[in-house]
Design a protein around this motif. Sequence first.
Motif, PDB file in Angstrom:
ATOM      1  N   LEU A 105     -22.060  22.034  -8.544  1.00 28.60           N
ATOM      2  CA  LEU A 105     -22.045  21.039  -7.462  1.00 28.60           C
ATOM      3  C   LEU A 105     -22.420  21.699  -6.131  1.00 28.60           C
ATOM      4  N   ALA A 108     -26.137  22.388  -6.076  1.00 29.62           N
ATOM      5  CA  ALA A 108     -26.938  21.182  -5.873  1.00 29.62           C
ATOM      6  C   ALA A 108     -26.900  20.737  -4.415  1.00 29.62           C
ATOM      7  N   TRP A 109     -25.714  20.663  -3.843  1.00 26.92           N
ATOM      8  CA  TRP A 109     -25.615  20.134  -2.480  1.00 26.92           C
ATOM      9  C   TRP A 109     -25.909  21.180  -1.427  1.00 26.92           C
ATOM     10  N   LEU A 110     -25.476  22.411  -1.629  1.00 23.47           N
ATOM     11  CA  LEU A 110     -25.854  23.462  -0.680  1.00 23.47           C
ATOM     12  C   LEU A 110     -27.354  23.728  -0.787  1.00 23.47           C
ATOM     13  N   SER A 112     -29.599  21.491  -1.552  1.00 25.08           N
ATOM     14  CA  SER A 112     -30.310  20.418  -0.852  1.00 25.08           C
ATOM     15  C   SER A 112     -30.163  20.556   0.664  1.00 25.08           C
ATOM     16  N   LEU A 113     -29.109  21.226   1.114  1.00 27.60           N
ATOM     17  CA  LEU A 113     -28.954  21.454   2.551  1.00 27.60           C
ATOM     18  C   LEU A 113     -29.974  22.455   3.098  1.00 27.60           C
ATOM     19  N   ALA A 156     -33.361  14.743   0.869  1.00 31.39           N
ATOM     20  CA  ALA A 156     -32.230  15.632   0.591  1.00 31.39           C
ATOM     21  C   ALA A 156     -31.278  15.010  -0.430  1.00 31.39           C
ATOM     22  N   VAL A 157     -31.012  13.723  -0.302  1.00 32.72           N
ATOM     23  CA  VAL A 157     -30.125  13.041  -1.247  1.00 32.72           C
ATOM     24  C   VAL A 157     -30.758  13.024  -2.641  1.00 32.72           C
ATOM     25  N   GLY A 160     -30.608  16.537  -4.126  1.00 33.99           N
ATOM     26  CA  GLY A 160     -29.267  16.858  -4.619  1.00 33.99           C
ATOM     27  C   GLY A 160     -28.968  16.184  -5.940  1.00 33.99           C
ATOM     28  N   ALA A 161     -29.344  14.919  -6.058  1.00 35.76           N
ATOM     29  CA  ALA A 161     -29.112  14.183  -7.307  1.00 35.76           C
ATOM     30  C   ALA A 161     -29.930  14.788  -8.455  1.00 35.76           C
ATOM     31  N   MET A 164     -28.364  18.042  -9.569  1.00 36.92           N
ATOM     32  CA  MET A 164     -27.167  17.810 -10.392  1.00 36.92           C
ATOM     33  C   MET A 164     -27.548  17.455 -11.826  1.00 36.92           C
TER      34      MET A 164
END
Length: 182
Positions: A105, A108-110, A112-113, A156-157, A160-161, A164
């Motif tokens: 997780l 994926a989110w870091l 996308s950051l 970015a969203v 991230g998806a 994941m």
Amino acid sequence: MSDARVRLRRLVESAVLIGAAVALSFVKVWEMPQGGSVTLGSMVPIILIALRYGTGWGVTAGAVAGVLQFIIKPEFYHPIQVLLDYPVAFGALGLAGLARGHARLAQAWLGSLAIGGRFLAHLVSGVVFFAEYAPAGQSPWVYSAIYNGTYLLPEAVLTGALLMALLPALERALPTGVHSTQ
């Protein structure tokens, strides 16, 4: 596996993923009038390179992808603008390598950051070279932030998806996992 084979494998994997990033950059879900678009995950391959091989390799791969995009479809206004909008912006995606070794997780989110680094490069380019498009009385900084955020936030969203969804499969498929130390 010998060092030469490991280096060759890393180079071939990176070339394929850079090619995928460039190809996906032309699969546009939505396009902005003065450049920039939401694509079908074009930044994911560069972020995967960074997660697999580290920040330095990821920054280099992103810069190469940016240069290739410029060669294929150049938008040239000034040499500094070209640097900011292509190798610097796409190279910033390699900052996803900072999430290497974290939980899925977080990757994926870091990861996308890292698009935030791309945003900053486009923000400065927008202020310096595209301020003329700002409505009368609006700060070029505000205009550039809104303009670039309009397409980079959804990107970015989506990134991230997609990360994941892809990271578990990559962990199973790659013999050394997503975060190879070689």
